[in-house]
Every structure is written in C-alpha cells, then in structure tokens.
Design an enzyme around this catalytic site. Sequence first.
Site, PDB file in Angstrom:
ATOM      1  N   VAL A 191     113.945  94.185  34.192  1.00  0.00           N
ATOM      2  CA  VAL A 191     113.819  94.623  32.792  1.00  0.00           C
ATOM      3  C   VAL A 191     114.255  93.530  31.824  1.00  0.00           C
ATOM      4  CG1 VAL A 191     114.055  97.078  33.311  1.00  0.00           C
ATOM      5  CG2 VAL A 191     116.110  95.730  32.792  1.00  0.00           C
ATOM      6  N   GLY A 192     114.633  92.356  32.360  1.00  0.00           N
ATOM      7  CA  GLY A 192     114.957  91.234  31.477  1.00  0.00           C
ATOM      8  C   GLY A 192     116.431  91.003  31.235  1.00  0.00           C
ATOM      9  N   LYS A 248     127.018  85.358  37.022  1.00  0.00           N
ATOM     10  CA  LYS A 248     126.231  86.273  37.843  1.00  0.00           C
ATOM     11  C   LYS A 248     126.871  86.300  39.223  1.00  0.00           C
ATOM     12  CE  LYS A 248     121.498  87.569  39.063  1.00  0.00           C
ATOM     13  NZ  LYS A 248     121.557  88.863  38.344  1.00  0.00           N
ATOM     14  N   ASP A 274     117.538  83.102  38.581  1.00  0.00           N
ATOM     15  CA  ASP A 274     118.216  83.711  37.435  1.00  0.00           C
ATOM     16  C   ASP A 274     119.566  83.042  37.178  1.00  0.00           C
ATOM     17  OD1 ASP A 274     116.126  85.452  37.063  1.00  0.00           O
ATOM     18  OD2 ASP A 274     117.118  87.180  37.986  1.00  0.00           O
ATOM     19  N   GLU A 280     126.602  89.198  34.301  1.00  0.00           N
ATOM     20  CA  GLU A 280     125.358  89.931  34.517  1.00  0.00           C
ATOM     21  C   GLU A 280     125.331  90.588  35.891  1.00  0.00           C
ATOM     22  OE1 GLU A 280     120.793  89.104  35.541  1.00  0.00           O
ATOM     23  OE2 GLU A 280     121.607  87.758  34.017  1.00  0.00           O
ATOM     24  N   GLY A 281     124.930  91.845  35.909  1.00  0.00           N
ATOM     25  CA  GLY A 281     124.817  92.563  37.168  1.00  0.00           C
ATOM     26  C   GLY A 281     123.523  92.233  37.890  1.00  0.00           C
ATOM     27  N   ALA A 282     123.252  92.990  38.939  1.00  0.00           N
ATOM     28  CA  ALA A 282     122.007  92.876  39.692  1.00  0.00           C
ATOM     29  C   ALA A 282     121.408  94.268  39.782  1.00  0.00           C
ATOM     30  CB  ALA A 282     122.265  92.303  41.086  1.00  0.00           C
ATOM     31  N   GLY A 283     120.098  94.374  39.568  1.00  0.00           N
ATOM     32  CA  GLY A 283     119.485  95.700  39.578  1.00  0.00           C
ATOM     33  C   GLY A 283     119.976  96.536  38.417  1.00  0.00           C
ATOM     34  N   ASN A 335     113.822  95.463  25.202  1.00  0.00           N
ATOM     35  CA  ASN A 335     113.030  94.336  25.683  1.00  0.00           C
ATOM     36  C   ASN A 335     111.637  94.828  26.066  1.00  0.00           C
ATOM     37  OD1 ASN A 335     112.399  91.716  26.549  1.00  0.00           O
ATOM     38  ND2 ASN A 335     113.042  92.167  28.644  1.00  0.00           N
TER      39      ASN A 335
END
Length: 229
Positions: free
Chosen positions: A13-14, A37, A54, A116-119, A182
């Site tokens: 989702v950006g 991350k 990423d 930043e998370g994942a998923g 987004n």
Amino acid sequence: MKQYFVTGTDTEVGKTYVTCHLLRAATQAKLTSIGYKPISAGCDLVDGEWVNEDAANIQKASGLSLPISEINPIALKPPIAPHIAASEAGVELTQDAIEKGLNHLQSYNVDFLLMEGAGGWRLPLSLGNENAPTRYLSDVVKSLNMPVILVVGMRLGCLNHAMLTAEAILADGLTIAGWVANDVTGNMTRYDENLTSLKAMMPAPLLAEIPFKAEPSDVVLQHAIEQLV
C-alpha cells in the site's frame, strides 16, 4: 526526538514510499532523520550481504548515511511472510533484536525517526502450538508506546481495512498520529467520495494525500512534517 511507527492497511500500500517522502521532507525542513526497517523479506545478494529494495530506499532517504545493516538488521531472502521466511532460515524474530536495532539508531540523537513495519498491523513474529502466532510486531510497538502513522492504500475495500486497522491500533492503547491516503491504482471508483468518507470516519488527522504515480508537492509534505514535529 520525534519517532513514529509506520504501518499500512495491507501489504503493497506504499508504506516505504510514504516513509521515504517523509524522511526527505524532514531533511528539507532542516531536521536530521533516520528510517528503520527492522524486518524485511525479499532480498538480493549485494556485495556479500542480503539487501532488501525497500530498506535500500529508506537508507537513501535517511538524513544520515548509515550501513544497510543498521537500517535493516533482519533481512530474509525469500519474498514471503517474514515469520515463515525466518522459520525456514532458522532465525528467531525477537523483540530484543528489534529494540536493539532501534536503540542503536536512537543513539544518533536525530530529530525524526521512522520505524517501518512489514505487511499490515498484525505481523506474526513467533509461532506456538499448531502454528498459531504467539507474538506480533504490533506487540513490540505497543511495548515501545510508539505513536503510529497509518498508510491507507486507496482502492476498493479501503474503508473497511482502514477502520479495522485503526480500531486495532487504538485497542492496543496506542495513538494514531495521522494517516496518509496513497492512491495505489489510479482508477478507484468514486475516489473523492471515499476520501471524504475516510476523513470523517478516521480517528486521526489526514497528514497527506499521495497521487497515483506522481510526486506529492513539497507543500503537502511540509504540512505533514509540521503536524508530526
């Protein structure tokens, strides 16, 4: 130091795109910044180490020039759910490892830090009996009491995903600092009407609106930074 956890209503989702724009906007606002991350899955071997695309983008967008291993300490090769990739690689995803990486970055004493998370919000870290998750990345964020930035992928179904994610974040006792709309498809039916509904429904301010395949304006990004710092 202002620090936030960036999550999304789903994968793809950006989150990274938004994280990088906010880090660059912080630099333009004369703030020192770092992106973090802690966990990634889907890496290529570059100069002898596994590098996630990423994470590499976050490294480039950060105000400080740091090794990729500091930006992304847990880099898993296959592009699958991180807890599955970790299990196959014999790697344990622990809160201690995540916090150790965060504490190291905090030692640089920057003005602005994004983790930043994942998923999505409920990313499994460990599995118990019958492969049922026993701990989630959201549990780590909860223990850190870190305010959250929610990236909403604007597409069919996003109202439900956004509200359920927001409800879960608030139920965990955390604050939603704001959300970012987004546009991930460029062809969402009744986009404006859905955005208007989300503005009324979401229990947090809209930080920025990111257009489809177009750079958000500096004014929009600076307004977002002003709301966060």
